[in-house]
Design an enzyme around this catalytic site. Structure first.
Site, PDB file in Angstrom:
ATOM      1  CG  LEU A  58      -2.149  -0.853   1.226  1.00 32.52           C
ATOM      2  CD1 LEU A  58      -2.842  -0.785   2.588  1.00 32.52           C
ATOM      3  CD2 LEU A  58      -3.116  -0.432   0.130  1.00 32.52           C
ATOM      4  CG  ASP A  59      -0.023   4.873  -2.188  1.00 32.11           C
ATOM      5  OD1 ASP A  59      -0.297   5.650  -1.260  1.00 32.11           O
ATOM      6  OD2 ASP A  59      -0.809   4.663  -3.137  1.00 32.11           O
ATOM      7  CG  LEU A  60       4.168   7.731   2.665  1.00 34.26           C
ATOM      8  CD1 LEU A  60       4.839   6.882   3.731  1.00 34.26           C
ATOM      9  CD2 LEU A  60       5.088   8.862   2.219  1.00 34.26           C
ATOM     10  CD  GLU A  61       0.590  10.627   2.057  1.00 34.70           C
ATOM     11  OE1 GLU A  61      -0.427  10.970   2.696  1.00 34.70           O
ATOM     12  OE2 GLU A  61       1.736  10.705   2.528  1.00 34.70           O
ATOM     13  CB  SER A  62      -2.967   3.923   0.301  1.00 31.51           C
ATOM     14  OG  SER A  62      -3.027   4.575  -0.942  1.00 31.51           O
TER      15      SER A  62
END
Length: 233
Positions: free
Chosen positions: A102-106
């Site tokens: 999951l990306d940093l902002e998710s």
């Protein structure tokens, strides 16, 4: 599995960095210094990096899910000192690794295990395991935009596979779209909406296969049930 591929897949370091560390003699397999061509069995081999065991200490199989908060890297460590998801599962009792990213902002559901075969079953393209997200977007996609999502969106790395998509809630200036995919491209959901002219303001993964996020608090984890584990058999 090649050693550098394993190290990269577990989020420990990039494949290139893994090759450099292996070449420098900093990685051991079963007590022996590894080389670039070394292949490993994650179920049986003991792997050490810079003197620390990263696989093979406790043979107990562990399967769990974490409700990942925003601002955490899906990685075991970061050379820039940023928070990593490994910090949130440090109390599991054995070393576990994230399955996918999951990306940093998710935020949302992130699976972990120390069972390499299980991780491969979850992520293998032939399994067609759906991952479901709630995307809070700016604007309101019409029937045509939703149909493009459902048929496939042309991105710079090719057309996406068909997705399931529906608007589930409207807000002033935006809405929530429930979208399910069974691919794993980098930042795929955000890129799909961006290609259609919509900005994703927040993104939460709520389901992977039959595993649902439920009401587990942000930053907390739980073990998977036997039924959830057997779904991926």
């Amino acid at each position: 599995m090649r050693l550098q591929k394993f190290l990269s897949a577990q989020g420990i370091m990039s494949r290139r960095a893994a090759e450099e560390e292996i070449a420098a003699g900093r990685v051991k397999v079963n007590g022996e210094v590894a080389d670039i061509g070394t292949k490993i069995d994650p179920e049986r081999d003991r792997i050490e990096y810079r003197g620390k065991v990263i696989l093979g200490g406790d043979k107990r199989k562990v399967y769990l899910m974490l409700n990942k908060p925003r601002g955490y890297l899906t990685s075991m460590s970061d050379d820039r000192g940023r928070p990593c998801v490994s910090e949130l599962v440090s109390d599991v009792g054995v070393r576990v690794y994230p399955i996918g990213r999951l990306d940093l902002e998710s935020e949302g559901l992130l699976l972990f295990t120390n069972d390499g075969d299980f991780a491969n079953r979850v992520t293998h393209p032939r399994r067609n395991v759906y991952k479901t997200y709630i995307a809070h977007i700016k604007g309101f996609p019409d029937y045509k935009a939703l149909n493009i999502l459902r048929r496939g969106v042309l991105l710079d790395d090719g057309k996406t596979l068909p997705a399931k998509a529906e608007v589930i809630k409207a807000y002033p200036g935006g809405c929530d779209v429930k979208i399910s995919i069974h691919e794993g491209r980098n930042r795929q959901i955000r890129r799909m909406f961006s290609a259609l002219g919509f900005e994703v303001l927040s993104l939460c993964r709520t389901e992977v296969g039959n595993v649902m996020l439920g009401n587990i608090p942000l930053g907390r984890w739980r073990h998977l049930t036997s039924g959830e584990i057997s779904f991926f058999a």
